[in-house]
Design a protein around this motif. Structure first.
Motif, PDB file in Angstrom:
ATOM      1  N   ALA A  14      73.560 -76.414 -23.148  1.00 18.78           N
ATOM      2  CA  ALA A  14      73.080 -76.847 -24.462  1.00 18.78           C
ATOM      3  C   ALA A  14      71.781 -76.142 -24.825  1.00 18.78           C
ATOM      4  O   ALA A  14      71.590 -75.699 -25.960  1.00 18.78           O
ATOM      5  N   ARG A  15      70.871 -76.043 -23.880  1.00 15.89           N
ATOM      6  CA  ARG A  15      69.582 -75.395 -24.143  1.00 15.89           C
ATOM      7  C   ARG A  15      69.758 -73.916 -24.460  1.00 15.89           C
ATOM      8  O   ARG A  15      69.007 -73.354 -25.257  1.00 15.89           O
ATOM      9  N   ALA A  16      70.749 -73.298 -23.827  1.00 14.24           N
ATOM     10  CA  ALA A  16      70.986 -71.870 -24.039  1.00 14.24           C
ATOM     11  C   ALA A  16      71.835 -71.607 -25.283  1.00 14.24           C
ATOM     12  O   ALA A  16      72.132 -70.455 -25.602  1.00 14.24           O
ATOM     13  N   GLY A  17      72.238 -72.669 -25.988  1.00 13.20           N
ATOM     14  CA  GLY A  17      73.083 -72.502 -27.161  1.00 13.20           C
ATOM     15  C   GLY A  17      74.530 -72.248 -26.837  1.00 13.20           C
ATOM     16  O   GLY A  17      75.300 -71.811 -27.704  1.00 13.20           O
ATOM     17  N   ARG A  18      74.932 -72.569 -25.609  1.00 11.34           N
ATOM     18  CA  ARG A  18      76.321 -72.331 -25.200  1.00 11.34           C
ATOM     19  C   ARG A  18      77.151 -73.611 -25.221  1.00 11.34           C
ATOM     20  O   ARG A  18      78.329 -73.569 -24.871  1.00 11.34           O
ATOM     21  N   TYR A  19      76.569 -74.716 -25.648  1.00 11.38           N
ATOM     22  CA  TYR A  19      77.314 -75.962 -25.835  1.00 11.38           C
ATOM     23  C   TYR A  19      76.861 -76.536 -27.171  1.00 11.38           C
ATOM     24  O   TYR A  19      75.744 -77.029 -27.302  1.00 11.38           O
TER      25      TYR A  19
END
Length: 366
Positions: free
Chosen positions: A356-361
């Motif tokens: 989520a933090r990496a923008g992958r969720y």
């Protein structure tokens, strides 16, 4: 600042509202979120809108990915405007008279160009595939997969009311790209406790004749934009959540990005196979490397998309290890919460938080 607060243990009460140059629409969403806290209106979990089978409200806007500090299976809330919601939430959807002129800024007149019943024979509420085009014949505005069509109900020339102070806003996932020449939506009819059609879904799917006009603007929704890099995508959704996922698949197909996996749930295979021919063509062309569809009302034990995801746990781990981004679109309470729980069981809480933090969720749920 938001990241620092989360790292310091703060729990967000709703998603960050980004305001660019005192944008009146963003300020209104912020005010509505604050009003929800003050009135105690129910706060659904985070994402965007579309409308599913089992009692979900009509489209509202709920924004963002799950964040550290929120309870497992929950997300973060921006606003909700639901016709089946309680009175305080309905009040949030109504444009205050003092801000009506500012709220209308940027909404162009569009006409209803096409409407097709998408699920005849389903035991679920009727869904309609809609196409809207600028009424003035001008070029389409630019948008990308993940963006939102914001429609003012009661604010168009052919609407039941032209009083801006009485207008309400409805937000819908865009199922098309500018190359399609129209804004396409997938809208499910909603009914209140009295059986009356909801204001937004009723007008768009039943009351408005073809050619009728509405005021619409396209709002950027970067929280659900596609990854910049050519990474695999796992797209999970149910009901009319397929609209937002379809736009992403269209963009991926156009860009030649073929590592896509769709997991989708609805009620009946015979009637609820939205965009079936298109999905089959993408699968045959290799755009969809994998597709798992599950139908909950076709006899036997009910099975939902989150259970299909759990059955595919080994594949999920493999795709995530290969850099996949996970995008979820559909109902918040059942599907999105269930998908989040499965992902945490499959990958672990730390990995899901890191994704989520990496923008992958990313989630667009209602």
């Amino acid at each position: 600042m938001a990241a620092w607060l989360r790292d310091s243990g703060a729990t967000p009460l709703f998603d960050t509202v980004e305001v660019d140059r005192v944008d009146s629409h963003a300020l209104r969403r912020w005010h509505a979120a604050l009003a929800g806290l003050a009135t105690g209106a129910p706060a659904p979990e985070g994402g965007y809108v579309s409308g599913e089978a089992d009692g979900a409200p009509e489209h509202g806007y709920i924004g963002g990915a799950p964040v550290e500090g929120a309870a497992a299976g929950t997300g973060i809330v921006t606003t909700i405007t639901a016709e089946t919601a309680t009175a305080p939430a309905e009040a949030q959807a109504r444009v205050p008279a003092a801000s009506a002129e500012a709220f209308d800024f940027g909404h162009r007149v569009w006409r209803l160009a096409d409407r097709v019943h998408a699920n005849p024979g389903s035991t679920g509420a009727p869904c309609y595939h809609l196409a809207l085009a600028p009424a003035d014949g001008e070029d389409l505005p630019a948008w990308q997969a993940g963006d939102i069509a914001e429609i003012l109900i009661g604010a168009g020339e052919d609407m039941p009311s032209t009083d801006m102070a009485a207008a309400v806003r409805r937000d819908y996932s865009i199922a098309s790209l500018p190359a399609d020449g129209v804004v396409q939506l997938l809208v499910r009819q909603r009914r209140g406790a009295d059986g009356a059609l909801g204001l937004g879904s009723g007008w768009l799917t039943a009351h408005a004749p073809l050619g009728a006009t509405v005021r619409l603007r396209i709002r950027r929704h970067p929280a659900f934009h596609a990854p910049v890099d050519d990474v695999p995508m796992i797209l999970v959704g149910n009901g009319t959540g397929i609209a937002g996922l379809r736009a992403h698949l269209k963009a991926r197909a156009a860009a030649g990005r073929r590592r896509n996996w769709l997991l989708f749930g609805e009620r009946h295979a015979a009637s609820d196979r939205y965009y079936d021919a298109e999905l089959a063509a993408w699968q045959a062309a290799g755009v969809l490397a994998r597709m798992d569809r599950v139908y909950s009302r076709d006899g036997g034990a009910r099975r939902y998309v989150q259970e299909a995801l759990a059955d595919a746990a080994a594949g999920v781990r493999e795709w995530v290890a290969a850099g996949a981004a996970i995008y979820v679109c559909g109902s918040a309470g059942g599907m999105a919460a269930g998908v989040d729980a499965v992902l945490r069981q499959t990958l672990g809480d730390e990995t899901v938080t890191a994704l989520a933090r990496a923008g992958r969720y990313r989630r667009d749920v209602y």
